[in-house]
Enzyme design. Sequence first.
Site, PDB file in Angstrom:
ATOM      1  N   HIS A  87      -6.012   2.715  -0.907  1.00  0.00           N
ATOM      2  CA  HIS A  87      -7.301   2.609   0.489  1.00  0.00           C
ATOM      3  C   HIS A  87      -8.486   3.237  -0.501  1.00  0.00           C
ATOM      4  O   HIS A  87      -9.249   4.268  -1.331  1.00  0.00           O
ATOM      5  CB  HIS A  87      -7.095   4.273   0.744  1.00  0.00           C
ATOM      6  CG  HIS A  87      -5.805   4.394   1.395  1.00  0.00           C
ATOM      7  ND1 HIS A  87      -4.357   4.344   1.384  1.00  0.00           N
ATOM      8  CD2 HIS A  87      -5.250   4.202   3.110  1.00  0.00           C
ATOM      9  CE1 HIS A  87      -3.518   3.692   1.966  1.00  0.00           C
ATOM     10  NE2 HIS A  87      -3.541   4.333   3.299  1.00  0.00           N
ATOM     11  N   ASP A 102      -8.158   6.665  -2.111  1.00  0.00           N
ATOM     12  CA  ASP A 102      -7.604   6.470  -3.529  1.00  0.00           C
ATOM     13  C   ASP A 102      -7.715   6.761  -4.319  1.00  0.00           C
ATOM     14  O   ASP A 102      -8.084   6.517  -6.005  1.00  0.00           O
ATOM     15  CB  ASP A 102      -6.229   5.828  -3.121  1.00  0.00           C
ATOM     16  CG  ASP A 102      -5.644   5.393  -2.191  1.00  0.00           C
ATOM     17  OD1 ASP A 102      -5.517   6.886  -1.626  1.00  0.00           O
ATOM     18  OD2 ASP A 102      -5.016   4.451  -1.565  1.00  0.00           O
ATOM     19  N   GLU A 127      -1.397  -1.797  11.237  1.00  0.00           N
ATOM     20  CA  GLU A 127       0.139  -0.896  11.093  1.00  0.00           C
ATOM     21  C   GLU A 127       0.602  -0.231  11.835  1.00  0.00           C
ATOM     22  O   GLU A 127       0.165   0.404  11.870  1.00  0.00           O
ATOM     23  CB  GLU A 127       0.062  -0.838   9.096  1.00  0.00           C
ATOM     24  CG  GLU A 127       1.542  -0.175   8.324  1.00  0.00           C
ATOM     25  CD  GLU A 127       1.115   0.163   7.024  1.00  0.00           C
ATOM     26  OE1 GLU A 127      -0.229  -0.479   6.286  1.00  0.00           O
ATOM     27  OE2 GLU A 127       2.066   1.210   7.092  1.00  0.00           O
ATOM     28  N   HIS A 177       8.482   2.118   9.284  1.00  0.00           N
ATOM     29  CA  HIS A 177       7.767   2.657   9.812  1.00  0.00           C
ATOM     30  C   HIS A 177       8.714   1.960  11.640  1.00  0.00           C
ATOM     31  O   HIS A 177       8.449   2.729  12.387  1.00  0.00           O
ATOM     32  CB  HIS A 177       6.671   1.574  10.583  1.00  0.00           C
ATOM     33  CG  HIS A 177       5.935   2.929   9.373  1.00  0.00           C
ATOM     34  ND1 HIS A 177       4.179   2.200   9.440  1.00  0.00           N
ATOM     35  CD2 HIS A 177       5.876   3.679   8.816  1.00  0.00           C
ATOM     36  CE1 HIS A 177       3.995   2.689   8.101  1.00  0.00           C
ATOM     37  NE2 HIS A 177       5.066   3.694   7.571  1.00  0.00           N
ATOM     38  N   ASP A 236       4.856  -0.325  -0.358  1.00  0.00           N
ATOM     39  CA  ASP A 236       4.001   1.445   0.233  1.00  0.00           C
ATOM     40  C   ASP A 236       5.950   2.297   0.117  1.00  0.00           C
ATOM     41  O   ASP A 236       6.340   2.568   0.959  1.00  0.00           O
ATOM     42  CB  ASP A 236       4.174   0.608   1.923  1.00  0.00           C
ATOM     43  CG  ASP A 236       3.545   2.091   2.252  1.00  0.00           C
ATOM     44  OD1 ASP A 236       2.732   3.213   1.492  1.00  0.00           O
ATOM     45  OD2 ASP A 236       2.519   1.903   2.822  1.00  0.00           O
TER      46      ASP A 236
END
Length: 403
Positions: free
Chosen positions: A68, A71, A199, A238, A306
């Site tokens: 990101h 980050d 996502e 997720h 992730d």
Amino acid sequence: MGKTLEEHLRFAACYWHSFCGTGQDPFGSGTRDFPWDSHTDPMDKAKGRLDAAFEFFSKLGVPFYCFHDRDMSPEGNTVGESEKNLRTLVALAKERQQATGVKLLWGTANLFSSPRYMNGGATNPDFRVVTHAAAQVKCAIEATVELGGQNYVFWGGREGYTTLLNTDMKRELDNLGQFLRLARDYGRQNGFKGTYLIEPKPMEPSKHQYDFDAATVVGFLRAQGLDQDFKLNIEANHATLAGHTFSHELQVAADAGLLGSVDANRGDSQNGWDTDQFPTDIYQTTEAMMIILGAGGLGSGGLNFDAKVRRNSSDPEDLFLAHIGGMDAFARGLEVAAKLLEQSPLRSMRTARYRSFEEGDGLRFSKGELKLQDLAKLAEKHENLPLISGKQELIENIINQYL
Ligand code: XUL
Ligand code: CO
């Protein structure tokens, strides 16, 4: 199946969990000491973090990474300063990529950490906040292009609502569609040839998130005319938060021709939140790889870890062990999946279940040659049907034999 393990799996390490999260949770502080955090200047911290990240990527031998904007570089006092910070770090990341051969799988913008985004980024009811989201996405797309990123991700952590009592959902979704079309066009006009990815995640941090699950996102992309440029980035944890299996989400995306990439992790069956653990379950990786192979592979996508080590995994080596275990779990899953598809009766058993649509009236139905009343008439020919077993236990036994 004609490709090397490396070509199939396209592993990526993520910047955020491994180099930004020290293990802090709502009940306690971090448990991992990041030496670069001892710098006082945020840009010095960011540079130290970048060095550590690329040292890790190259020691691990992982071909890709993901990040990101926030980050990699700190937010500045103004939009211009934030952009300058990111450009400075991107130039350094480019040097490291060239020196190590590590490539960028995808970049993204963090539209969820700043208090500014508490009511959403692209879906914020205040247009002025939407402009900030745009500034960040514009710059993150530029960074992704500069670093040769193969994909660009949108995860809508705060694109959702807390209560419908104050929310115009239709307007927010239309704004999201408009925002994504602008982002797509900007990227295309500025050299981004890769795939845009959404996502899905149903909740957390928002109570309800608009990109709830794969089926919701497929419908949204089609309704907004975005399905030529966008695909889906499916994350295992997720999927379970949405009440689905990882395989279900992969299959929905694959069936729509929109399986783009994967965030490889796992949840915990007793916890209802995004635990983001490293994948270790070979049954799950096998099922996932069967679907990925069936879809013809990940294309320009990959398997991005992730995932984060547990708070009480406080040794630096734990980060290596976690990634190595995750890679092995997927490599083993791939080998088992390939054998199941090529050598076991699984595929032919599934095909056989649908044989009645391949000939005679079933085929005519599939081709749209029969009306409802024709079907009703045919039912009279099919009285006293035999029950046909789904053979689930047999199939599960076969899978265990190959595992
Ligand atoms: C959060 C999550 C994100 C996205 C990128 O649950 O998965 O890290 O992958 O924004
Ligand atoms: Co993710």
